[in-house]
Design a protein around this motif. Structure first.
Motif, mmCIF file in Angstrom:
data_model
loop_
_atom_site.group_PDB
_atom_site.id
_atom_site.type_symbol
_atom_site.label_atom_id
_atom_site.label_comp_id
_atom_site.label_asym_id
_atom_site.label_seq_id
_atom_site.Cartn_x
_atom_site.Cartn_y
_atom_site.Cartn_z
ATOM 1 N N LEU A 97 0.810 -1.209 0.000
ATOM 2 C CA LEU A 97 0.000 0.000 0.000
ATOM 3 C C LEU A 97 0.849 1.268 0.000
ATOM 4 O O LEU A 97 0.362 2.325 -0.365
ATOM 5 N N SER A 98 2.092 1.123 0.424
ATOM 6 C CA SER A 98 2.932 2.293 0.637
ATOM 7 C C SER A 98 3.745 2.639 -0.601
ATOM 8 O O SER A 98 4.529 1.804 -1.088
ATOM 9 N N PRO A 99 3.614 3.860 -1.130
ATOM 10 C CA PRO A 99 4.505 4.283 -2.224
ATOM 11 C C PRO A 99 5.949 4.439 -1.757
ATOM 12 O O PRO A 99 6.873 4.313 -2.558
ATOM 13 N N ILE A 100 6.140 4.698 -0.472
ATOM 14 C CA ILE A 100 7.505 4.818 0.058
ATOM 15 C C ILE A 100 8.234 3.494 -0.075
ATOM 16 O O ILE A 100 9.391 3.434 -0.544
ATOM 17 N N ILE A 101 7.582 2.418 0.327
ATOM 18 C CA ILE A 101 8.209 1.097 0.242
ATOM 19 C C ILE A 101 8.389 0.687 -1.215
ATOM 20 O O ILE A 101 9.404 0.056 -1.577
ATOM 21 N N ASP A 102 7.435 1.057 -2.080
ATOM 22 C CA ASP A 102 7.564 0.718 -3.500
ATOM 23 C C ASP A 102 8.765 1.425 -4.121
ATOM 24 O O ASP A 102 9.554 0.804 -4.853
ATOM 25 N N VAL A 103 8.939 2.709 -3.834
ATOM 26 C CA VAL A 103 10.083 3.462 -4.373
ATOM 27 C C VAL A 103 11.388 2.901 -3.827
ATOM 28 O O VAL A 103 12.386 2.768 -4.557
ATOM 29 N N ALA A 104 11.401 2.559 -2.528
ATOM 30 C CA ALA A 104 12.605 1.969 -1.942
ATOM 31 C C ALA A 104 12.920 0.622 -2.588
ATOM 32 O O ALA A 104 14.099 0.279 -2.802
ATOM 33 N N GLY A 105 11.880 -0.151 -2.923
ATOM 34 C CA GLY A 105 12.105 -1.425 -3.588
ATOM 35 C C GLY A 105 12.705 -1.247 -4.977
ATOM 36 O O GLY A 105 13.571 -2.028 -5.391
ATOM 37 N N TRP A 106 12.264 -0.215 -5.712
ATOM 38 C CA TRP A 106 12.851 0.065 -7.016
ATOM 39 C C TRP A 106 14.329 0.427 -6.890
ATOM 40 O O TRP A 106 15.113 0.166 -7.794
ATOM 41 N N ALA A 107 14.675 1.043 -5.737
ATOM 42 C CA ALA A 107 16.078 1.425 -5.522
ATOM 43 C C ALA A 107 16.895 0.287 -4.922
ATOM 44 O O ALA A 107 18.075 0.477 -4.606
ATOM 45 N N GLY A 108 16.281 -0.874 -4.740
ATOM 46 C CA GLY A 108 17.005 -2.020 -4.203
ATOM 47 C C GLY A 108 17.027 -2.084 -2.693
ATOM 48 O O GLY A 108 17.810 -2.852 -2.123
ATOM 49 N N LEU A 109 16.185 -1.299 -2.014
ATOM 50 C CA LEU A 109 16.139 -1.292 -0.548
ATOM 51 C C LEU A 109 14.930 -2.086 -0.074
ATOM 52 O O LEU A 109 13.838 -1.958 -0.614
ATOM 53 N N ASP A 110 15.140 -2.912 0.939
ATOM 54 C CA ASP A 110 14.069 -3.715 1.509
ATOM 55 C C ASP A 110 13.677 -3.092 2.850
ATOM 56 O O ASP A 110 14.314 -3.330 3.881
ATOM 57 N N LEU A 111 12.640 -2.287 2.834
ATOM 58 C CA LEU A 111 12.203 -1.587 4.037
ATOM 59 C C LEU A 111 11.122 -2.390 4.756
ATOM 60 O O LEU A 111 10.178 -2.866 4.138
ATOM 61 N N ASP A 112 11.295 -2.526 6.056
ATOM 62 C CA ASP A 112 10.270 -3.129 6.905
ATOM 63 C C ASP A 112 9.988 -2.126 8.022
ATOM 64 O O ASP A 112 10.562 -2.194 9.116
ATOM 65 N N LEU A 113 9.099 -1.180 7.746
ATOM 66 C CA LEU A 113 8.851 -0.080 8.672
ATOM 67 C C LEU A 113 7.993 -0.474 9.858
ATOM 68 O O LEU A 113 7.839 0.323 10.788
ATOM 69 N N LEU A 114 7.431 -1.665 9.842
ATOM 70 C CA LEU A 114 6.612 -2.140 10.954
ATOM 71 C C LEU A 114 7.218 -3.364 11.627
ATOM 72 O O LEU A 114 6.528 -4.095 12.338
ATOM 73 N N GLY A 115 8.501 -3.589 11.408
ATOM 74 C CA GLY A 115 9.182 -4.723 12.011
ATOM 75 C C GLY A 115 9.434 -4.500 13.495
ATOM 76 O O GLY A 115 9.272 -3.398 14.029
ATOM 77 N N PRO A 116 9.868 -5.543 14.205
ATOM 78 C CA PRO A 116 10.077 -5.416 15.657
ATOM 79 C C PRO A 116 11.154 -4.407 16.027
ATOM 80 O O PRO A 116 11.102 -3.820 17.113
ATOM 81 N N GLU A 117 12.118 -4.189 15.157
ATOM 82 C CA GLU A 117 13.202 -3.255 15.458
ATOM 83 C C GLU A 117 12.936 -1.848 14.933
ATOM 84 O O GLU A 117 13.648 -0.911 15.317
ATOM 85 N N THR A 118 11.959 -1.687 14.089
ATOM 86 C CA THR A 118 11.735 -0.391 13.446
ATOM 87 C C THR A 118 10.415 0.270 13.794
ATOM 88 O O THR A 118 10.240 1.472 13.567
ATOM 89 N N VAL A 119 9.469 -0.489 14.354
ATOM 90 C CA VAL A 119 8.138 0.077 14.565
ATOM 91 C C VAL A 119 8.170 1.233 15.564
ATOM 92 O O VAL A 119 7.416 2.214 15.429
ATOM 93 N N LEU A 120 9.054 1.155 16.562
ATOM 94 C CA LEU A 120 9.148 2.244 17.534
ATOM 95 C C LEU A 120 9.572 3.545 16.858
ATOM 96 O O LEU A 120 9.046 4.625 17.163
#
Length: 324
Positions: free
Chosen positions: A164-187
């Protein structure tokens, strides 16, 4: 020839009572004038006592009580007994509640300096002599504060969700795997929401303090050859220090009161539990476990923690001022 002397009954030394009667209304007027400020303060004081002071005292009172159920399953009724500090021991004995306090303290150590620093930079840029359209940008930076926290959390929750996120989609095009709701990143995703919401609010407080600096100080600095950076470092920042202290204290208190944002983000991830923040833990104790007395104890602990941190910060700032 006898000259008649006219005696003023109101003059001193005469037996007339008109002087006393003239002074009496003035005394009544002075007393009534002294009551006028209290009449204006009465509505505020009444609401303050009713909506702020009494709930606090009632929460403290409830934190020292315990409901004891009679019978094997409580079929014989229940009674309220004095528990002493038992509820506080039970609250601090919950690992989730203790972890939530440590979590928000870590959150505050990182997020508060970042937010106050960004607000300071924006305030200095908007009040610089070369700023273009400062009124427009002040309104633009303040606009997120007008968005309710629940709505902002929903918006950012969708922006953090893969697919749903355009941020994650753009990061994926740049080769970045973002997990913004993961246990280490959600805070830190929640920290981003709080920063986005309140940076404009803190900026306006700092801008208001910057506007109180006399123009003569800027002219003197310009004559002495000070550049924008030196003017900001040696004149503006020292003179708006009270506003910086105020915004920091507000932010520390707000950090310990985190509730709406993590509660909404909880619907987007499994990495937020019911005791993720102290307020969520107290809410869970009250409305899920039906243990209002432990919830009251948890609320008092949060309030005392905010009190200690706020006044500890003030003491540290004042101590540095005294050493100078």
């Amino acid at each position: 020839m006898t000259t008649a002397t006219r005696t003023d009954p109101g003059a001193p030394g005469t037996s007339g009572g008109s002087g006393a009667s003239a002074r009496a209304p003035r005394g009544r007027r002075s007393r009534s004038g002294a009551l006028v400020p209290w009449a204006f303060l009465a509505p505020f004081m009444g609401l303050f006592v009713l909506c702020f002071l009494l709930p606090i005292l009632y929460a403290v009172y409830q934190s020292f009580l315990r409901v004891r159920r009679l019978g094997l399953f409580g079929e014989d009724g229940r009674e309220t007994v004095f528990a002493g500090f038992g509820n506080y021991a039970r609250a601090l004995g919950q690992d989730g509640f203790v972890d939530s306090i440590g979590r928000v303290l870590l959150f505050g150590v990182v997020q508060v300096p970042v937010m106050i620093g960004l607000a300071l930079v924006l305030a200095l840029l908007l009040e610089s002599a070369s700023a273009k359209w400062p009124g427009f940008f002040r309104a633009a930076f303040f606009l997120p504060y007008g968005v309710p926290g629940v709505v902002a959390s929903l918006l950012w929750g969708f922006l953090y969700t893969p697919g749903l996120s355009p941020i994650i989609d753009v990061a994926g095009w740049a080769g970045l795997d973002l997990d913004l709701l993961g246990p280490e990143t959600v805070l830190w995703s929640i920290a981003n929401i709080i920063t986005w919401l309140f940076i404009g609010y803190n900026m306006l407080i700092l801008v208001a303090q910057l506007k109180t600096i006399p123009v003569e100080l800027y002219e003197a600095a310009r004559i002495d050859g000070a550049g924008p950076f030196q003017t900001a470092w040696r004149i503006q920042i020292p003179l708006i220090r009270p506003a910086l202290v105020l915004t920091t204290i507000f932010s520390v208190i707000g950090t310990l009161q985190l509730f709406a944002e993590p509660l909404i983000i909880k619907g987007f991830t499994v990495n937020i539990d019911t005791a993720y923040t102290p307020n969520m833990a107290a809410f869970n104790s009250a409305f899920t476990d039906n243990d209002y007395n432990v919830a009251a104890a948890q609320s008092v602990i949060v309030a005392l923690t905010a009190f200690v941190l706020s006044f500890g910060f003030l003491w540290l700032v004042n101590r540095k001022d005294r050493q100078r």
